[in-house]
Design a protein around this motif. Sequence first.
Motif, PDB file in Angstrom:
ATOM      1  N   UNK A 261       0.975  -1.118   0.011  1.00 45.35           N
ATOM      2  CA  UNK A 261      -0.036   0.141  -0.025  1.00 45.35           C
ATOM      3  C   UNK A 261       0.862   1.036  -0.016  1.00 45.35           C
ATOM      4  N   UNK A 262       1.372   1.716  -1.251  1.00 43.69           N
ATOM      5  CA  UNK A 262       2.327   2.648  -1.346  1.00 43.69           C
ATOM      6  C   UNK A 262       1.716   3.857  -0.764  1.00 43.69           C
ATOM      7  N   UNK A 263       0.578   4.416  -0.773  1.00 40.99           N
ATOM      8  CA  UNK A 263      -0.076   5.512  -0.233  1.00 40.99           C
ATOM      9  C   UNK A 263       0.099   5.658   1.084  1.00 40.99           C
ATOM     10  N   UNK A 264      -0.198   4.502   2.046  1.00 45.79           N
ATOM     11  CA  UNK A 264      -0.244   4.428   3.101  1.00 45.79           C
ATOM     12  C   UNK A 264       1.415   4.602   3.788  1.00 45.79           C
ATOM     13  N   UNK A 265       2.192   3.795   2.953  1.00 46.35           N
ATOM     14  CA  UNK A 265       3.477   3.800   3.265  1.00 46.35           C
ATOM     15  C   UNK A 265       4.143   5.177   3.092  1.00 46.35           C
ATOM     16  N   UNK A 266       4.005   5.797   2.408  1.00 46.66           N
ATOM     17  CA  UNK A 266       4.484   7.318   2.199  1.00 46.66           C
ATOM     18  C   UNK A 266       3.889   8.256   3.145  1.00 46.66           C
ATOM     19  N   UNK A 267       2.566   7.932   3.701  1.00 53.83           N
ATOM     20  CA  UNK A 267       1.994   8.595   4.918  1.00 53.83           C
ATOM     21  C   UNK A 267       2.733   8.494   6.034  1.00 53.83           C
ATOM     22  N   UNK A 268       3.359   7.244   6.228  1.00 52.36           N
ATOM     23  CA  UNK A 268       3.995   6.920   7.544  1.00 52.36           C
ATOM     24  C   UNK A 268       5.688   7.351   7.433  1.00 52.36           C
ATOM     25  N   UNK A 269       6.098   6.965   6.289  1.00 48.20           N
ATOM     26  CA  UNK A 269       7.273   7.347   6.024  1.00 48.20           C
ATOM     27  C   UNK A 269       7.404   8.303   4.749  1.00 48.20           C
ATOM     28  N   UNK A 270       7.525   9.577   4.963  1.00 48.58           N
ATOM     29  CA  UNK A 270       7.449  10.475   3.919  1.00 48.58           C
ATOM     30  C   UNK A 270       8.799  10.275   3.149  1.00 48.58           C
ATOM     31  N   UNK A 271       8.763  10.808   1.821  1.00 50.85           N
ATOM     32  CA  UNK A 271       9.832  10.269   1.088  1.00 50.85           C
ATOM     33  C   UNK A 271      11.058  11.149   1.305  1.00 50.85           C
ATOM     34  N   UNK A 272      10.911  12.371   1.887  1.00 49.07           N
ATOM     35  CA  UNK A 272      12.174  13.110   2.156  1.00 49.07           C
ATOM     36  C   UNK A 272      12.957  12.500   3.216  1.00 49.07           C
ATOM     37  N   UNK A 273      12.553  11.419   4.050  1.00 46.41           N
ATOM     38  CA  UNK A 273      13.223  10.610   5.030  1.00 46.41           C
ATOM     39  C   UNK A 273      13.928   9.254   4.288  1.00 46.41           C
ATOM     40  N   UNK A 274      13.591   9.083   3.102  1.00 43.54           N
ATOM     41  CA  UNK A 274      14.031   7.811   2.293  1.00 43.54           C
ATOM     42  C   UNK A 274      15.726   7.810   2.065  1.00 43.54           C
ATOM     43  N   UNK A 275      16.089   9.084   1.907  1.00 40.63           N
ATOM     44  CA  UNK A 275      17.560   9.100   1.798  1.00 40.63           C
ATOM     45  C   UNK A 275      18.334   8.617   2.988  1.00 40.63           C
TER      46      UNK A 275
END
Length: 255
Positions: free
Chosen positions: A233-247
């Motif tokens: 569930x990409x939408x839920x995943x990004x909600x809990x782990x915003x893309x700016x923290x992926x780095x």
Amino acid sequence: MTVYLIDSSFEGLLCAVFEWFERKPGPVMLKTTQQHQPDAFSDIFHVHNDHKKADRVWKGLQARLSKDWIRKFYCTFLSEDPAAYHSLFEFSCYIFNNAPGVEANYGNEYVLALAQTAKKVEREKHRMEAFIRFQHSADGIFYCTIDPDFNVLPLILSHFRNRYTDQQWVIYDIKRHYGLYYNLEIVAEIQLESLEEKRLQKPAEAFLSEKENLYARLWQDYFKSTNIAARKNTRLHVQHVPKRYWKYLTEKISI
């Protein structure tokens, strides 16, 4: 209107409150020297830092506010938002000019501003604690670089000191050019030269431990093995782990 100019420090903010009560100039606008644009209509007062004045104001706030509100006050300061400095100034004056307990009045714009800003800073603090991933250097020190929205290093210090007591580590804020270094005994604030900062952000292979890539691959393999593709569930995943923290996340970085 009188403009009070401070140097962005916590001491400067508290001294501005002291000066207002001593001078009673009426309505003022608090600004930092970095954001101030001179004009021909405002009276300018430069607030000079004085440890004794700042200490009196801080002790007065601590006597009137609960620990929870003292933390909100400090978190709001760490937001580094120029508007938040003025809110802190007005909030302090409001607290000293009224009976105890007025901080519960969320109808006051400055009480509300502190509560909302502190909540954002606390959220960033929790995310840094959750998303930071260390790398192991050749000299045995675990390190990471971060660039959070707010100045949360003072807030995450105790978490990492208590959790990683048996290893040396460095957490370095590249946006604010300072960091924390734990040497197995104490945590000290450090500042690196620009060349060292760049090396920390993009370390050469010789800088890393021989097993660092192995550790990273093991973690990535574990992450993949526990992932259930059918429940993605990409939408839920990004909600809990915003893309700016992926780095910061080893499992998101290709080796």
